[in-house]
Scaffold this motif. Structure first.
Motif, PDB file in Angstrom:
ATOM      1  N   ALA A  64       0.824  -1.210   0.000  1.00  0.00           N
ATOM      2  CA  ALA A  64       0.000   0.000   0.000  1.00  0.00           C
ATOM      3  C   ALA A  64       0.861   1.265   0.000  1.00  0.00           C
ATOM      4  O   ALA A  64       0.556   2.243  -0.702  1.00  0.00           O
ATOM      5  N   ILE A  65       1.944   1.256   0.764  1.00  0.00           N
ATOM      6  CA  ILE A  65       2.803   2.435   0.834  1.00  0.00           C
ATOM      7  C   ILE A  65       3.525   2.658  -0.488  1.00  0.00           C
ATOM      8  O   ILE A  65       3.797   3.799  -0.896  1.00  0.00           O
ATOM      9  N   GLY A  66       3.838   1.575  -1.195  1.00  0.00           N
ATOM     10  CA  GLY A  66       4.448   1.704  -2.519  1.00  0.00           C
ATOM     11  C   GLY A  66       3.565   2.480  -3.475  1.00  0.00           C
ATOM     12  O   GLY A  66       4.041   3.265  -4.300  1.00  0.00           O
ATOM     13  N   VAL A  67       2.240   2.273  -3.377  1.00  0.00           N
ATOM     14  CA  VAL A  67       1.297   3.027  -4.210  1.00  0.00           C
ATOM     15  C   VAL A  67       1.432   4.518  -3.932  1.00  0.00           C
ATOM     16  O   VAL A  67       1.502   5.342  -4.856  1.00  0.00           O
ATOM     17  N   ALA A  68       1.482   4.878  -2.651  1.00  0.00           N
ATOM     18  CA  ALA A  68       1.594   6.293  -2.284  1.00  0.00           C
ATOM     19  C   ALA A  68       2.897   6.891  -2.768  1.00  0.00           C
ATOM     20  O   ALA A  68       2.930   8.006  -3.317  1.00  0.00           O
ATOM     21  N   LEU A  69       4.002   6.154  -2.602  1.00  0.00           N
ATOM     22  CA  LEU A  69       5.325   6.674  -2.964  1.00  0.00           C
ATOM     23  C   LEU A  69       5.432   6.969  -4.459  1.00  0.00           C
ATOM     24  O   LEU A  69       5.746   8.092  -4.872  1.00  0.00           O
ATOM     25  N   TYR A  70       5.152   5.968  -5.276  1.00  0.00           N
ATOM     26  CA  TYR A  70       5.383   6.122  -6.717  1.00  0.00           C
ATOM     27  C   TYR A  70       4.288   6.931  -7.403  1.00  0.00           C
ATOM     28  O   TYR A  70       4.558   7.670  -8.356  1.00  0.00           O
ATOM     29  N   SER A  71       3.055   6.813  -6.928  1.00  0.00           N
ATOM     30  CA  SER A  71       1.966   7.553  -7.565  1.00  0.00           C
ATOM     31  C   SER A  71       2.099   9.049  -7.325  1.00  0.00           C
ATOM     32  O   SER A  71       1.891   9.857  -8.230  1.00  0.00           O
ATOM     33  N   ALA A  72       2.433   9.415  -6.094  1.00  0.00           N
ATOM     34  CA  ALA A  72       2.579  10.838  -5.801  1.00  0.00           C
ATOM     35  C   ALA A  72       3.705  11.449  -6.623  1.00  0.00           C
ATOM     36  O   ALA A  72       3.564  12.532  -7.207  1.00  0.00           O
ATOM     37  N   THR A  73       4.834  10.745  -6.684  1.00  0.00           N
ATOM     38  CA  THR A  73       5.975  11.254  -7.450  1.00  0.00           C
ATOM     39  C   THR A  73       5.642  11.408  -8.930  1.00  0.00           C
ATOM     40  O   THR A  73       5.995  12.403  -9.573  1.00  0.00           O
ATOM     41  N   THR A  74       4.933  10.410  -9.471  1.00  0.00           N
ATOM     42  CA  THR A  74       4.647  10.398 -10.905  1.00  0.00           C
ATOM     43  C   THR A  74       3.582  11.409 -11.292  1.00  0.00           C
ATOM     44  O   THR A  74       3.769  12.204 -12.226  1.00  0.00           O
ATOM     45  N   TYR A  75       2.453  11.411 -10.590  1.00  0.00           N
ATOM     46  CA  TYR A  75       1.294  12.154 -11.067  1.00  0.00           C
ATOM     47  C   TYR A  75       1.215  13.586 -10.557  1.00  0.00           C
ATOM     48  O   TYR A  75       0.530  14.413 -11.159  1.00  0.00           O
ATOM     49  N   LEU A  76       1.920  13.911  -9.472  1.00  0.00           N
ATOM     50  CA  LEU A  76       1.962  15.314  -9.072  1.00  0.00           C
ATOM     51  C   LEU A  76       2.770  16.135 -10.074  1.00  0.00           C
ATOM     52  O   LEU A  76       2.418  17.271 -10.388  1.00  0.00           O
ATOM     53  N   SER A  77       3.863  15.555 -10.568  1.00  0.00           N
ATOM     54  CA  SER A  77       4.650  16.251 -11.595  1.00  0.00           C
ATOM     55  C   SER A  77       3.806  16.487 -12.845  1.00  0.00           C
ATOM     56  O   SER A  77       3.834  17.574 -13.437  1.00  0.00           O
ATOM     57  N   GLN A  78       3.051  15.467 -13.243  1.00  0.00           N
ATOM     58  CA  GLN A  78       2.185  15.606 -14.411  1.00  0.00           C
ATOM     59  C   GLN A  78       1.109  16.657 -14.164  1.00  0.00           C
ATOM     60  O   GLN A  78       0.769  17.444 -15.055  1.00  0.00           O
ATOM     61  N   TYR A  79       0.593  16.686 -12.946  1.00  0.00           N
ATOM     62  CA  TYR A  79      -0.436  17.672 -12.595  1.00  0.00           C
ATOM     63  C   TYR A  79       0.091  19.096 -12.757  1.00  0.00           C
ATOM     64  O   TYR A  79      -0.557  19.958 -13.361  1.00  0.00           O
ATOM     65  N   PHE A  80       1.278  19.360 -12.198  1.00  0.00           N
ATOM     66  CA  PHE A  80       1.818  20.713 -12.254  1.00  0.00           C
ATOM     67  C   PHE A  80       2.030  21.172 -13.700  1.00  0.00           C
ATOM     68  O   PHE A  80       1.825  22.353 -14.016  1.00  0.00           O
ATOM     69  N   GLN A  81       2.414  20.256 -14.573  1.00  0.00           N
ATOM     70  CA  GLN A  81       2.689  20.646 -15.958  1.00  0.00           C
ATOM     71  C   GLN A  81       1.436  20.691 -16.828  1.00  0.00           C
ATOM     72  O   GLN A  81       1.264  21.612 -17.632  1.00  0.00           O
ATOM     73  N   LEU A  82       0.540  19.715 -16.656  1.00  0.00           N
ATOM     74  CA  LEU A  82      -0.602  19.610 -17.558  1.00  0.00           C
ATOM     75  C   LEU A  82      -1.879  20.228 -17.019  1.00  0.00           C
ATOM     76  O   LEU A  82      -2.789  20.530 -17.789  1.00  0.00           O
ATOM     77  N   ALA A  83      -1.981  20.424 -15.710  1.00  0.00           N
ATOM     78  CA  ALA A  83      -3.162  21.076 -15.153  1.00  0.00           C
ATOM     79  C   ALA A  83      -2.897  22.540 -14.841  1.00  0.00           C
ATOM     80  O   ALA A  83      -3.806  23.368 -14.902  1.00  0.00           O
ATOM     81  N   GLU A  84      -1.638  22.860 -14.517  1.00  0.00           N
ATOM     82  CA  GLU A  84      -1.314  24.242 -14.159  1.00  0.00           C
ATOM     83  C   GLU A  84      -0.410  24.917 -15.184  1.00  0.00           C
ATOM     84  O   GLU A  84      -0.100  26.100 -15.047  1.00  0.00           O
ATOM     85  N   GLY A  85       0.036  24.176 -16.192  1.00  0.00           N
ATOM     86  CA  GLY A  85       0.832  24.769 -17.253  1.00  0.00           C
ATOM     87  C   GLY A  85       2.215  25.210 -16.840  1.00  0.00           C
ATOM     88  O   GLY A  85       2.814  26.077 -17.474  1.00  0.00           O
ATOM     89  N   LYS A  86       2.783  24.588 -15.792  1.00  0.00           N
ATOM     90  CA  LYS A  86       4.123  24.967 -15.334  1.00  0.00           C
ATOM     91  C   LYS A  86       5.185  24.302 -16.197  1.00  0.00           C
ATOM     92  O   LYS A  86       4.965  23.270 -16.818  1.00  0.00           O
ATOM     93  N   SER A  87       6.364  24.905 -16.204  1.00  0.00           N
ATOM     94  CA  SER A  87       7.480  24.307 -16.930  1.00  0.00           C
ATOM     95  C   SER A  87       8.019  23.123 -16.122  1.00  0.00           C
ATOM     96  O   SER A  87       7.783  23.008 -14.913  1.00  0.00           O
ATOM     97  N   PRO A  88       8.786  22.212 -16.761  1.00  0.00           N
ATOM     98  CA  PRO A  88       9.371  21.091 -16.017  1.00  0.00           C
ATOM     99  C   PRO A  88      10.238  21.527 -14.842  1.00  0.00           C
ATOM    100  O   PRO A  88      10.202  20.902 -13.780  1.00  0.00           O
ATOM    101  N   THR A  89      11.001  22.612 -15.007  1.00  0.00           N
ATOM    102  CA  THR A  89      11.838  23.091 -13.912  1.00  0.00           C
ATOM    103  C   THR A  89      11.000  23.561 -12.738  1.00  0.00           C
ATOM    104  O   THR A  89      11.257  23.204 -11.576  1.00  0.00           O
TER     105      THR A  89
END
Length: 506
Positions: free
Chosen positions: A287-312
């Motif tokens: 269960a903790i593995g889900v939290a670790l990898y999902s947060a890392t993967t999809y928060l980055s995608q959120y910032f770029q594709l939902a908020e239009g931020k640059s990768p940096t």
């Protein structure tokens, strides 16, 4: 009977200076693995857009490496109980480096995914073997002290990766391929340092690898991942393809259990599941593995594709989770070393993970950053308190000669949880985004993963809104799993930490 199972004199304990010298090369090796894994996170939207791929490729670039890491970890762990651990960790680092170079040279999505598999095989060795070697050198009672150093390395690698990846992608004359090349110099230095600083007893014995069990384990995990990746996109969750794939997974799993019961050197010893602490820690780790990898993967995608931020900028915005993880790992390790108590730390960590995921469940396109920062901080504190200490709880319950199998098994299930979680939540995300876009625009809009800034303003608004809502939904799905981890941790029986690594000692 192998050499490691024969009675032998207990070696003199290593001094703090000797341990730090030995750890220097190991920690640089794990830094390379973490850096190369996280550097791609903020680059993925650009990579997927350049390769003209979709959400499934986005997910598989992550899960291909996680899958091979998952299924190779038990094999590396078994080999660690039979042959030279130093040679194995050097081999895994070399394989990882080769995979990184091949990833950077990939011409299309298929080749990139294949290269990530090679990279994951090496990472599986690094993640499993380094924990085994550390546990071999350091008694459980003292591990907390050095877990803090591991947490610092983990945090630096995890935080530096997205930032470096963002800068590389945002630098025109470099390009995303350098996200894979950047770790190669560190890997070469790590190999040199390991040769000079890591001195372990040479193990001699016959090597028996359960190839049949490894193949069945790989097949079962692969079929399961194919199902969770494609369900809700290519076919319904309740459909005949689902029945076929789940049935195939079940049959392969049953065949795996049958083989393991008769294997002379099982890749995943079934006796582990008869030990209460190991079983509960493995379930919590899933269960903790889900939290670790999902947060890392999809928060980055959120910032770029939902908020239009640059990768940096996306890398900078994720810092609260990384810094809090480093802080919690260091503080928790020192508390455990000073008090010998580890269960309160695990319980507190599981509560914080649940709270962080629950708060992330309210995410949408308009969510203020301070709310996301609080959620990431809670999640980071929880992960820092649990990741290494679940492994510690298991290592304290098994004999020194079983450290390899036990440690790699916990790592296996944690990574498996992350792999399944990333795949399943990626399918949820793709389905939610596709449905929202189709509802608003009348079609599935194949450019949903294009760079938001390049889309027409009305379409861009719809895409960003879709990713914002879908991100909140996928974290809502993760909350019940965090509750499962909390229940498991509550039922783990706390056993005083051993003060030496001598056989049968406490």
């Amino acid at each position: 009977m192998t050499a490691e199972t024969l009675p032998r004199a207990v070696p003199a304990p290593m001094t703090h200076k000797q341990i730090l010298q030995a750890l220097s090369g190991l920690y640089l090796g794990i830094f390379v693995a973490i850096l190369s894994s996280t550097v791609v996170t903020n680059a993925l939207p650009t990579i997927v857009a350049d390769l003209h791929a979709g959400q499934s490729v986005y997910t598989w670039v992550i899960t291909a490496a996680l899958l091979s890491t998952t299924v190779s970890s038990p094999v590396w762990g078994k080999l660690a109980d039979l042959v030279s651990k130093k040679l194995l960790v050097q081999a895994s680092l070399t394989i990882f480096t080769v995979g990184s170079v091949l990833s950077g040279l990939s011409a299309d999505a298929g080749l990139l995914i294949a290269a990530r598999v090679v990279q994951g095989i090496g990472a599986g060795g690094l993640m499993a073997l380094i924990q085994v070697i550390i546990a071999t050198m350091i008694p459980p009672r003292e591990l907390g002290r050095y877990s803090g150093y591991f947490g610092a390395v983990f945090a630096v690698g995890t935080s530096a990766g997205p930032l470096i990846g963002g800068l590389i992608v945002d630098t025109d004359w470099l390009g995303w391929r350098w996200c894979f090349f950047v770790g190669v110099p560190f890997a070469v230095v790590a190999l040199i340092m390991l040769q000079k600083t890591l001195n372990l007893p040479v193990v001699k014995g016959s090597v028996k690898v359960d190839w049949a069990g490894s193949a069945l384990l790989t097949a079962a995990a692969s079929v399961l991942l194919i199902w969770v990746t494609l369900a809700g996109d290519r076919y319904a969750w309740l459909s005949w393809p689902t029945a076929v794939l789940l049935g195939g997974t079940l049959l392969l799993a049953l065949a795996f259990v049958a083989v393991e019961r008769r294997a002379a050197a099982p890749v995943l010893p079934l006796w582990l599941f008869r030990t209460r602490t190991v079983l509960l820690a493995i379930t919590a780790g899933l269960a903790i593995g889900v939290a670790l990898y999902s947060a890392t993967t999809y928060l980055s995608q959120y910032f770029q594709l939902a908020e239009g931020k640059s990768p940096t900028v996306a890398g900078l915005l994720a810092l609260p989770q990384i810094l809090s993880l480093a802080l919690a790992s260091s503080v928790a390790g020192r508390i455990i070393t000073a008090t010998g108590r580890w269960k309160p730390i695990l319980v507190t960590g599981a509560v914080l993970i649940t709270a962080g995921l629950a708060l992330l469940g309210f995410t949408d396109r308009e969510t203020p950053y301070w709310q996301l920062a609080v959620a990431m901080t809670l999640l980071g504190l929880g992960l820092g308190s649990t990741l290494q200490n679940l492994v510690l709880a298991v290592q304290n319950q098994v004999s020194p000669r079983e450290l390899g199998a036990a440690t790699s098994s916990v790592s296996f299930f944690r990574t498996l949880g992350g792999t399944i979680g990333v795949s399943a939540l990626g399918a949820v995300l793709a389905g939610q985004v596709g449905h929202h876009i189709a509802e608003k625009l009348g079609s599935a809009a194949g450019g949903a993963l294009s760079r938001p800034a390049e889309l027409p303003a009305p379409v861009r608004a719809v895409v960003e809104e879709a990713y914002g809502q879908a991100t909140g939904t996928l974290f809502q799905y993760a909350v019940p799993l965090a509750l499962v981890a909390l229940v498991c941790v509550l039922f783990i029986r706390e056993v005083p930490l051993r003060t030496t690594n001598a056989e049968g000692s406490r």
